[in-house]
Design a protein around this motif. Sequence first.
Motif, PDB file in Angstrom:
ATOM      1  N   ASN A 104      35.610  63.624  23.859  1.00 41.69           N
ATOM      2  CA  ASN A 104      36.649  62.772  24.653  1.00 41.69           C
ATOM      3  C   ASN A 104      36.964  61.711  23.690  1.00 41.69           C
ATOM      4  N   GLY A 105      38.237  62.058  23.368  1.00 36.38           N
ATOM      5  CA  GLY A 105      39.027  60.944  22.501  1.00 36.38           C
ATOM      6  C   GLY A 105      38.143  60.965  21.001  1.00 36.38           C
ATOM      7  N   GLN A 106      37.457  60.057  20.664  1.00 42.24           N
ATOM      8  CA  GLN A 106      36.668  59.926  19.289  1.00 42.24           C
ATOM      9  C   GLN A 106      35.289  59.993  19.713  1.00 42.24           C
ATOM     10  N   ALA A 107      35.024  60.310  21.153  1.00 43.64           N
ATOM     11  CA  ALA A 107      33.649  60.336  21.477  1.00 43.64           C
ATOM     12  C   ALA A 107      33.105  61.722  21.696  1.00 43.64           C
ATOM     13  N   VAL A 108      31.700  61.784  21.244  1.00 41.83           N
ATOM     14  CA  VAL A 108      31.342  63.176  21.326  1.00 41.83           C
ATOM     15  C   VAL A 108      30.137  62.875  22.609  1.00 41.83           C
ATOM     16  N   GLU A 109      30.387  63.740  23.547  1.00 38.33           N
ATOM     17  CA  GLU A 109      29.783  63.422  24.921  1.00 38.33           C
ATOM     18  C   GLU A 109      29.086  64.550  25.618  1.00 38.33           C
ATOM     19  N   TRP A 110      27.809  64.584  26.002  1.00 40.25           N
ATOM     20  CA  TRP A 110      27.223  65.748  26.761  1.00 40.25           C
ATOM     21  C   TRP A 110      28.045  66.148  27.823  1.00 40.25           C
ATOM     22  N   LYS A 111      28.132  67.394  28.280  1.00 37.08           N
ATOM     23  CA  LYS A 111      28.753  68.078  29.374  1.00 37.08           C
ATOM     24  C   LYS A 111      27.897  67.868  30.540  1.00 37.08           C
ATOM     25  N   THR A 112      28.266  67.694  31.568  1.00 39.61           N
ATOM     26  CA  THR A 112      27.562  67.644  32.909  1.00 39.61           C
ATOM     27  C   THR A 112      26.757  68.699  33.146  1.00 39.61           C
ATOM     28  N   VAL A 113      25.544  68.753  33.839  1.00 36.08           N
ATOM     29  CA  VAL A 113      24.794  69.938  34.382  1.00 36.08           C
ATOM     30  C   VAL A 113      24.352  69.911  35.558  1.00 36.08           C
ATOM     31  N   ASN A 114      23.950  70.843  36.226  1.00 32.42           N
ATOM     32  CA  ASN A 114      23.393  70.684  37.699  1.00 32.42           C
ATOM     33  C   ASN A 114      22.051  70.114  37.738  1.00 32.42           C
ATOM     34  N   ALA A 115      21.702  69.430  38.692  1.00 27.33           N
ATOM     35  CA  ALA A 115      20.340  68.882  38.969  1.00 27.33           C
ATOM     36  C   ALA A 115      19.068  69.817  38.525  1.00 27.33           C
ATOM     37  N   ASN A 116      17.957  69.377  38.173  1.00 28.52           N
ATOM     38  CA  ASN A 116      16.730  69.943  37.721  1.00 28.52           C
ATOM     39  C   ASN A 116      16.909  71.060  36.811  1.00 28.52           C
ATOM     40  N   ARG A 117      18.082  70.566  35.592  1.00 28.06           N
ATOM     41  CA  ARG A 117      18.083  71.601  34.732  1.00 28.06           C
ATOM     42  C   ARG A 117      17.655  70.819  33.246  1.00 28.06           C
ATOM     43  N   GLY A 118      17.166  71.370  32.413  1.00 30.09           N
ATOM     44  CA  GLY A 118      16.923  70.848  30.918  1.00 30.09           C
ATOM     45  C   GLY A 118      17.098  71.751  29.716  1.00 30.09           C
ATOM     46  N   LEU A 119      17.425  71.212  28.770  1.00 28.49           N
ATOM     47  CA  LEU A 119      17.763  71.942  27.623  1.00 28.49           C
ATOM     48  C   LEU A 119      16.315  72.722  26.883  1.00 28.49           C
ATOM     49  N   PHE A 120      16.551  74.103  27.099  1.00 29.26           N
ATOM     50  CA  PHE A 120      15.442  74.784  26.680  1.00 29.26           C
ATOM     51  C   PHE A 120      15.937  76.088  25.584  1.00 29.26           C
ATOM     52  N   GLY A 121      14.775  76.284  24.989  1.00 27.07           N
ATOM     53  CA  GLY A 121      15.116  77.599  24.110  1.00 27.07           C
ATOM     54  C   GLY A 121      15.154  78.899  25.197  1.00 27.07           C
ATOM     55  N   PRO A 122      15.187  80.045  24.566  1.00 23.86           N
ATOM     56  CA  PRO A 122      15.271  81.077  25.317  1.00 23.86           C
ATOM     57  C   PRO A 122      13.858  81.298  25.952  1.00 23.86           C
ATOM     58  N   THR A 123      13.662  81.968  27.124  1.00 22.47           N
ATOM     59  CA  THR A 123      12.607  82.357  27.973  1.00 22.47           C
ATOM     60  C   THR A 123      11.553  83.088  27.322  1.00 22.47           C
ATOM     61  N   THR A 124      12.224  83.956  26.881  1.00 22.15           N
ATOM     62  CA  THR A 124      11.333  85.018  25.944  1.00 22.15           C
ATOM     63  C   THR A 124      12.163  85.497  24.716  1.00 22.15           C
ATOM     64  N   GLY A 125      11.274  86.325  23.882  1.00 23.58           N
ATOM     65  CA  GLY A 125      11.931  87.060  23.031  1.00 23.58           C
ATOM     66  C   GLY A 125      12.214  86.023  21.691  1.00 23.58           C
ATOM     67  N   THR A 126      13.019  86.428  20.905  1.00 25.53           N
ATOM     68  CA  THR A 126      13.564  86.034  19.646  1.00 25.53           C
ATOM     69  C   THR A 126      14.107  84.536  19.729  1.00 25.53           C
ATOM     70  N   PRO A 127      13.915  83.575  18.643  1.00 20.20           N
ATOM     71  CA  PRO A 127      14.287  82.297  18.712  1.00 20.20           C
ATOM     72  C   PRO A 127      15.943  82.451  18.864  1.00 20.20           C
ATOM     73  N   ASP A 128      16.523  81.258  19.677  1.00 25.55           N
ATOM     74  CA  ASP A 128      17.932  81.395  19.889  1.00 25.55           C
ATOM     75  C   ASP A 128      18.220  79.868  20.143  1.00 25.55           C
ATOM     76  N   VAL A 129      19.535  79.672  20.204  1.00 25.84           N
ATOM     77  CA  VAL A 129      20.123  78.044  20.371  1.00 25.84           C
ATOM     78  C   VAL A 129      19.543  78.016  21.622  1.00 25.84           C
ATOM     79  N   PRO A 130      19.261  76.415  22.057  1.00 24.21           N
ATOM     80  CA  PRO A 130      18.823  76.170  23.392  1.00 24.21           C
ATOM     81  C   PRO A 130      20.085  75.912  24.217  1.00 24.21           C
ATOM     82  N   THR A 131      19.846  76.245  25.559  1.00 17.01           N
ATOM     83  CA  THR A 131      20.762  76.043  26.793  1.00 17.01           C
ATOM     84  C   THR A 131      20.272  75.362  27.997  1.00 17.01           C
ATOM     85  N   PHE A 132      20.986  74.693  28.808  1.00 11.49           N
ATOM     86  CA  PHE A 132      20.735  74.109  29.909  1.00 11.49           C
ATOM     87  C   PHE A 132      20.231  75.116  31.110  1.00 11.49           C
ATOM     88  N   ARG A 133      18.759  74.958  31.442  1.00 13.75           N
ATOM     89  CA  ARG A 133      18.428  76.061  32.478  1.00 13.75           C
ATOM     90  C   ARG A 133      17.294  75.465  33.219  1.00 13.75           C
TER      91      ARG A 133
END
Length: 328
Positions: A104-133
């Motif tokens: 946002n202009g010169q600012a790097v900001e978090w995107k908004t997410v739905n309630a009761n979600r957190g930044l986590f890695g994959p639920t199972t399997g090989t390592p991967d980038v985290p997502t909100f879930r």
Amino acid sequence: MQKFYLTITSSASGVLAPSPGGKLSIYETGTTTLAALFEDDGTTAKANPLTADTNGLVQCTLANGKYDLKITVSGVDRWIYGLYVYDGTAIQLDLEMPTQFTVNGQAVEWKTVNANRGLFGPTTGTPDVPTFRSMVPADMPSATTSAQGAVQLADLAAIASKTPGRAIPANLYASAVPDLIIEDQKPQNTGGGGAGGTNTTRVLNTIVRNIIGATLGGNQFTLPAGTYYAEAWGIAQLPGTSGVPFAHRIQNLTDGITVGGIGASGGGMSGQAQYASNLPGLVNTPTPFAIVSPKAFALQMSSAGGTYGNAAGYGTETYAQVKVWKLA
């Protein structure tokens, strides 16, 4: 032409510090072609890559343009892409941000997410980038004899099996707001009605809370498939002057199984009322119970007579209540 300065650093010991001898390779952007570098006079050629001095500093003069930088320390490469060098004091970087961020202009900001979600890695399997879930049970560690972790409520049934004849205390299961609350409610100054007999079904006519898709009808409540813990109480006013025994149970009507109270494995709690008293008879399921398909249940009472209680006259009269927690 612009003069360019950079201090090469690393944090091999956990502390950010200059890296003497580190290398800086400057490329024409998007290519593997090393850019032309010059001394301060802007005409004398300078080696590319540059080698950091004892303070970690590298410097050169280069033409206005866009460049990619590769910083090498102890054989490890780090890249900076899209560095703009031009007249003036500003330096612009083209950054490719993870999808969780927005610019946002010169600012790097978090995107908004739905309630009761957190930044986590994959639920199972090989390592991967985290997502909100939403969290899943596997996100919580299991408790061991040497480490703290999550307590899985359904496992408490195993504890009960090792202590025959002793029910697990209700508060170990019922540690949160019930998923289902059903009551026998009547208008102010309306009595509870008649009682007496063996395993008489109590009135249940009002759903107070329901987040598990249960249904209520004909004084029976139907639970969907799952694993549950339940507890209930019912008021009784019984005749006599020496006390008349009474007992409650939670009955699986579909299968003819008592899951809590008299007749249930591990027993339950019942009460004994004196004459003209409104006494609640309590009952709970001694261990969680599981059903693989929807089943109908009822709260039932056995007594030698009496009523389901007298009206108190202070608002809605409540004569019975069932609370259910869905564990899985």
